[in-house]
Scaffold this active site. Structure first.
Site, PDB file in Angstrom:
ATOM      1  N   ARG A 114      33.289  62.135  22.576  1.00 44.90           N
ATOM      2  CA  ARG A 114      34.425  62.787  23.228  1.00 44.90           C
ATOM      3  C   ARG A 114      34.700  64.091  22.495  1.00 44.90           C
ATOM      4  O   ARG A 114      34.928  64.108  21.285  1.00 44.90           O
ATOM      5  CB  ARG A 114      35.658  61.886  23.261  1.00 44.90           C
ATOM      6  CG  ARG A 114      36.145  61.394  21.912  1.00 44.90           C
ATOM      7  CD  ARG A 114      37.509  60.721  22.038  1.00 44.90           C
ATOM      8  NE  ARG A 114      37.862  59.989  20.837  1.00 44.90           N
ATOM      9  CZ  ARG A 114      38.401  60.525  19.744  1.00 44.90           C
ATOM     10  NH1 ARG A 114      38.631  61.836  19.709  1.00 44.90           N
ATOM     11  NH2 ARG A 114      38.683  59.798  18.688  1.00 44.90           N
ATOM     12  N   HIS A 149      41.497  61.836  20.800  1.00 43.18           N
ATOM     13  CA  HIS A 149      41.562  60.510  21.420  1.00 43.18           C
ATOM     14  C   HIS A 149      42.557  60.512  22.571  1.00 43.18           C
ATOM     15  O   HIS A 149      42.314  59.942  23.633  1.00 43.18           O
ATOM     16  CB  HIS A 149      41.966  59.469  20.375  1.00 43.18           C
ATOM     17  CG  HIS A 149      42.212  58.107  20.949  1.00 43.18           C
ATOM     18  ND1 HIS A 149      43.472  57.664  21.287  1.00 43.18           N
ATOM     19  CD2 HIS A 149      41.363  57.100  21.264  1.00 43.18           C
ATOM     20  CE1 HIS A 149      43.387  56.439  21.784  1.00 43.18           C
ATOM     21  NE2 HIS A 149      42.121  56.081  21.777  1.00 43.18           N
ATOM     22  N   TYR A 186      39.417  64.179  10.972  1.00 39.39           N
ATOM     23  CA  TYR A 186      38.417  63.160  10.673  1.00 39.39           C
ATOM     24  C   TYR A 186      37.025  63.495  11.210  1.00 39.39           C
ATOM     25  O   TYR A 186      36.094  62.729  11.006  1.00 39.39           O
ATOM     26  CB  TYR A 186      38.869  61.784  11.207  1.00 39.39           C
ATOM     27  CG  TYR A 186      39.216  61.763  12.682  1.00 39.39           C
ATOM     28  CD1 TYR A 186      38.245  61.560  13.659  1.00 39.39           C
ATOM     29  CD2 TYR A 186      40.536  61.928  13.104  1.00 39.39           C
ATOM     30  CE1 TYR A 186      38.563  61.530  14.997  1.00 39.39           C
ATOM     31  CE2 TYR A 186      40.874  61.892  14.449  1.00 39.39           C
ATOM     32  CZ  TYR A 186      39.883  61.694  15.400  1.00 39.39           C
ATOM     33  OH  TYR A 186      40.217  61.668  16.738  1.00 39.39           O
TER      34      TYR A 186
END
Length: 353
Positions: free
Chosen positions: A252, A256, A266
């Protein structure tokens, strides 16, 4: 379980070249163009949804850019009468199955009308509880089997969903009762911020099918042709009472969700860059251009059409009367118990002032 027992299935490499001629799906030129059309359209829907979300005009939204081959390739292999049990990120599959775009915006806003699946559309409301749709899928599929329907149920979750108890329970039930189900795990590498290697010690998610006694396959989730081919076979097997777990390895590109997630905390820019080289739209576009089946002009027309459709759908969603507390109480059942009837009357009185 050795990883080499679940080698990644691929048809089209990142350069748009066929690398597995024997597994090339039997799609006509028109179907190949339609597949690309849907992927381009979906990418624009995603871009517009992200923009609308940042304007405060939508509620919860989970971006899908990078997962178009996984989502659209798998859905393209379905029959119109098949059932979809989606997660909250799987709005594109619902839309291509017949769910109105304007309703998807109401779902994002938390409006009850967004969850009213149109009559005749074989789909469940997008599941917010991670992995719960896997158990639902097993139940719906058992119902289809008992009624001797020539239909399957397909469900989707992410790699994080594969760490849930419901995931194992649903697959185990499906395997034990030999129901017509296909389980798709879109392994986009991160369960919000947790990388796959921190979620499981298994080399692949596909191998988790072994414990349920069903078929497991790992597919290049950036390759629409491979995803289509794998799902087409899985659907055929499902109709014969043989469920399949498909792991689509994808990425992706966005966060999120738009609810505060910052992927730069991250994920590295180097990692993003490597996956951008595998962009599913670029890959299929390159292949189609090589066959003189695609052009910049054709794609620009799709982009403009999608933008216009978004504008019209958003207008319809924003013109829908705002939901009231009394609306939510009213739809809780055909016959309300006394306590809810009292609350309904109380809120109707408040809302009329």
């Amino acid at each position: 379980m050795a990883k080499d027992k679940f080698e990644m299935f691929q048809v089209l490499d990142e350069n748009g070249k066929i690398v597995n001629k024997d597994e090339m799906p039997d799609l006509s030129d028109d179907e190949l163009q339609d597949l690309m059309y849907r992927m381009v359209y979906t990418r624009i829907l995603d871009q517009r949804a992200v923009s609308l979300g940042r304007q405060g005009r939508l509620g919860f939204y989970a971006p899908v850019a990078g997962q178009e081959a996984s989502m659209i390739g798998s859905h393209y292999a379905l029959d119109k009468e098949d059932w979809i049990a989606p997660g909250y990120r799987d709005i594109p599959q619902l839309i291509w199955h017949g769910y109105p775009l304007w309703q998807s915006y109401l779902f994002s806003k938390g409006h009850f009308k967004g969850g009213q699946i149109p009559e005749g559309l074989n789909a469940l409301v997008p599941q917010i509880i991670i992995g719960a749709q896997v158990v639902q899928t097993a139940g719906v599929a058992l119902g289809l089997k008992k009624k001797k329907k020539d239909q399957i149920v397909i469900t989707y979750t992410g790699d994080g969903g594969a760490s849930q108890g419901d995931f194992y329970e649903g697959m185990n039930f499906a395997g034990a009762f030999e129901v017509p189900a296909v389980f798709v795990v879109q392994n986009n590498q991160y369960a919000i911020s947790v990388p796959q290697d921190k979620q499981t010690a298994a080399d692949t998610i596909a191998q988790k099918a072994v414990a349920a006694g069903i078929e497991g396959v790992q597919v290049d989730g950036m390759d629409a042709l491979a995803v289509y081919a794998a799902t087409k076979k899985a659907r055929k097997d499902a109709l014969d009472g043989k469920p399949t777990l498909i792991e689509t390895v994808c990425y992706r590109y966005g966060p999120h969700s738009l609810s505060g997630d910052d992927p730069t905390r991250y994920r590295s820019s180097e990692e993003d860059g490597e996956w951008e080289k595998q962009d599913p739209l670029v890959r299929l576009r390159t292949y189609l251009e090589g066959k003189d089946l695609w052009s910049e002009e054709k794609e620009n027309e799709i982009v403009e059409q999608a933008k216009a459709d978004v504008k019209a759908a958003m207008k319809e969603a924003e013109n829908t009367p705002r939901q009231k507390v009394s609306d939510l109480i009213e739809i809780m059942g055909n016959e309300l118990p006394n306590n809810l009837q009292e609350q309904l009357e109380e809120y109707r009185a408040k809302e009329s002032n």
